[in-house]
Scaffold this active site. Structure first.
Site, PDB file in Angstrom:
ATOM      1  N   TYR A   1      44.794   1.225  45.867  1.00 39.66           N
ATOM      2  CA  TYR A   1      44.332   1.125  47.305  1.00 39.66           C
ATOM      3  C   TYR A   1      45.615   0.756  48.226  1.00 39.66           C
ATOM      4  O   TYR A   1      45.724   1.235  49.307  1.00 39.66           O
ATOM      5  CB  TYR A   1      43.437   0.057  47.331  1.00 39.66           C
ATOM      6  CG  TYR A   1      42.575   0.232  48.789  1.00 39.66           C
ATOM      7  CD1 TYR A   1      41.544   0.756  48.818  1.00 39.66           C
ATOM      8  CD2 TYR A   1      43.052  -0.511  49.830  1.00 39.66           C
ATOM      9  CE1 TYR A   1      40.782   0.874  49.942  1.00 39.66           C
ATOM     10  CE2 TYR A   1      42.523  -0.610  51.230  1.00 39.66           C
ATOM     11  CZ  TYR A   1      41.201   0.246  51.264  1.00 39.66           C
ATOM     12  OH  TYR A   1      40.505   0.440  52.406  1.00 39.66           O
TER      13      TYR A   1
ATOM     14  N   LYS B   1      43.831   7.451  52.194  1.00 42.92           N
ATOM     15  CA  LYS B   1      45.039   7.930  51.506  1.00 42.92           C
ATOM     16  C   LYS B   1      45.739   9.148  52.470  1.00 42.92           C
ATOM     17  O   LYS B   1      46.793   9.333  52.260  1.00 42.92           O
ATOM     18  CB  LYS B   1      44.857   8.317  50.203  1.00 42.92           C
ATOM     19  CG  LYS B   1      44.765   7.408  49.176  1.00 42.92           C
ATOM     20  CD  LYS B   1      46.008   6.851  48.834  1.00 42.92           C
ATOM     21  CE  LYS B   1      45.429   5.480  47.817  1.00 42.92           C
ATOM     22  NZ  LYS B   1      45.659   4.126  48.985  1.00 42.92           N
TER      23      LYS B   1
ATOM     24  N   HIS C   1      45.657  -7.058  55.776  1.00 40.01           N
ATOM     25  CA  HIS C   1      44.207  -7.331  55.088  1.00 40.01           C
ATOM     26  C   HIS C   1      44.750  -7.626  53.359  1.00 40.01           C
ATOM     27  O   HIS C   1      45.631  -6.722  52.950  1.00 40.01           O
ATOM     28  CB  HIS C   1      43.413  -6.238  55.080  1.00 40.01           C
ATOM     29  CG  HIS C   1      42.523  -6.303  56.275  1.00 40.01           C
ATOM     30  ND1 HIS C   1      41.483  -5.753  56.277  1.00 40.01           N
ATOM     31  CD2 HIS C   1      42.617  -7.019  57.491  1.00 40.01           C
ATOM     32  CE1 HIS C   1      40.797  -5.914  57.475  1.00 40.01           C
ATOM     33  NE2 HIS C   1      41.461  -6.688  58.325  1.00 40.01           N
TER      34      HIS C   1
ATOM     35  N   TYR D   1      32.952  -2.164  51.383  1.00 35.50           N
ATOM     36  CA  TYR D   1      32.552  -0.761  50.992  1.00 35.50           C
ATOM     37  C   TYR D   1      31.088  -1.011  50.151  1.00 35.50           C
ATOM     38  O   TYR D   1      31.257  -1.856  49.381  1.00 35.50           O
ATOM     39  CB  TYR D   1      33.555  -0.423  50.021  1.00 35.50           C
ATOM     40  CG  TYR D   1      34.919   0.197  50.415  1.00 35.50           C
ATOM     41  CD1 TYR D   1      35.072   1.628  50.588  1.00 35.50           C
ATOM     42  CD2 TYR D   1      36.025  -0.543  50.899  1.00 35.50           C
ATOM     43  CE1 TYR D   1      36.375   1.893  51.339  1.00 35.50           C
ATOM     44  CE2 TYR D   1      37.081  -0.039  51.629  1.00 35.50           C
ATOM     45  CZ  TYR D   1      37.229   1.400  51.617  1.00 35.50           C
ATOM     46  OH  TYR D   1      38.445   1.844  52.060  1.00 35.50           O
TER      47      TYR D   1
END
Length: 391
Positions: free
Chosen positions: A385, A297, A72, A201
């Site tokens: 990210y 994470k 991605h 999101y």
């Protein structure tokens, strides 16, 4: 039994550490309290940072990931019925993430360990770590109904929040930093192709929602729900209806529906234990720190921990210097706290607090407006990210 490194826990952290040590010619034994089938099916993380992907490839554990994983190059943010894509490679110099479930990472690493690595004992329950502050620490464990002792030069606790490793730290040494959130995630797996080719999101007045996936044919979706929610109180139709509301946009985007095969509620918390080392006992992964899943994470932090330990031990073996081992906790915690900060920022940016005031709602929207209109702010999100560098 005797080994150089005793590893408690056969999650991705413990298994990867065993692989890294094997590749460096250092022996280890992995103790896992559950059976193999359980380890290979427990649903956890699904997003691998660029650094994690690189480590798995270098360790010889990336072949299936590269065939079946989904690269991605961005995520989509939604708020106020608008859509904004964050382009990772353009903002980070080419970095991306990989959608590849933790279950699959564990399957790959287990196969490698059983094929040519050191002992991997399933249904071996660690009972206690003893002598952590000596040069001969050991792990007492029970396997096949018999108690035994694993003598080690080092012990690494990859046994999660409820494991025994952290319990071996003296209370006078331990510091705990934590925050609990008044909401959780209702997560579902559905046999339906994802409705978008990247993660979405969504910030909505009714609460946060996340559109993710496990494969081109299986969707993973989440809804913010009140803390303590029972997943079974939500019918499948109610879940799809609420997801549709929270993902709504002003264009013609539609949410695909399909059979829900699994649903559960994940609590949200932040937790850090300092230090991450006591004598010859080292903590890694959830044994030392937990992040809310918003920032993806958890698994990636665990990988950073074991990479740091493996490098430090190889350095000690090749140079005789314990410098990097002595710095283990300090080195890991720098990265841990940046990930905690990032996850906290993402959580407070996108979730609707039950006691939020109108002022706080407007500040939240202003933060999103800033993020989607400033390249500098967008770059900070993309760098966080895709992953903070390993030391």
């Amino acid at each position: 039994m005797r080994t150089t490194v005793g590893i408690i826990g056969a999650g991705p952290a413990g298994l990867l550490l065993a692989r890294l040590l094997h590749n460096a010619g250092i022996d280890s034994v992995v103790l896992e309290s559950r059976d193999r089938a359980y380890v290979e099916r427990r649903q956890r993380a699904g997003i691998l940072e660029q650094g994690t992907v690189d480590v798995l490839r270098a360790a010889g554990a990336g072949d299936r990931m590269d065939r079946e994983g989904l690269r991605h190059d961005g995520i989509e943010l939604r708020f106020a019925r608008r859509r904004h894509r964050v382009d990772f490679p353009a903002l980070t110099g080419g970095r991306s993430v990989m959608v590849y479930a933790q279950t699959e990472v564990c399957k790959d690493l287990i196969a490698l360990q059983l094929e040519g690595g050191g002992p991997l004992l399933f249904e071996a329950e660690a009972l206690a770590v003893e002598g952590a502050d000596t040069d001969r620490p050991c792990v007492r464990f029970r396997h096949q109904g018999v108690e035994d002792v694993l003598e080690c030069d080092y012990v690494v606790g990859c046994d999660g929040f409820w494991g025994v490793a952290r319990q071996a730290f003296p209370a006078s040494l331990s510091q705990v930093f934590e925050r609990t959130y008044p909401f959780g995630w209702l997560g579902v797996l559905a046999d339906v192709p994802p409705s978008h080719d990247e993660l979405v999101y969504a910030r909505h007045d009714r609460g946060f929602a996340l559109l993710s996936m496990r494969s081109p044919s299986v969707s993973r979706l989440y809804l913010q729900v009140p803390e303590g929610t029972d997943a079974e109180t939500w019918s499948d139709e109610e879940i799809w209806d609420e997801l549709e509301r929270r993902f709504e946009t002003d264009d013609d985007w539609t949410l695909r529906r399909g059979p829900i095969t699994q649903k559960s509620v994940t609590p949200m918390r932040s937790f850090v234990h300092e230090p991450m080392r006591h004598g010859r006992l080292f903590l890694a992964g959830d044994a030392a720190h937990i992040v809310p899943p918003t920032g993806a994470k958890g698994l990636n932090l665990a990988v950073g921990d074991v990479v740091t330990f493996a490098r430090a031990l190889v350095h000690e073996r090749s140079t005789g210097s314990p410098e990097l081992l002595d710095a283990y906790s300090r080195t890991c915690l720098r990265r841990v706290w940046q990930a905690e900060r990032f996850s906290y920022d993402m959580t407070t940016l996108l979730h609707t607090a039950p006691d939020a005031t109108p002022f706080e709602d407007r500040v939240q929207l202003a933060r999103l407006e800033r993020l989607t209109s400033s390249r500098a702010a967008e770059t900070d999100l993309a760098e966080g990210y895709t992953g903070f560098p390993f030391a």
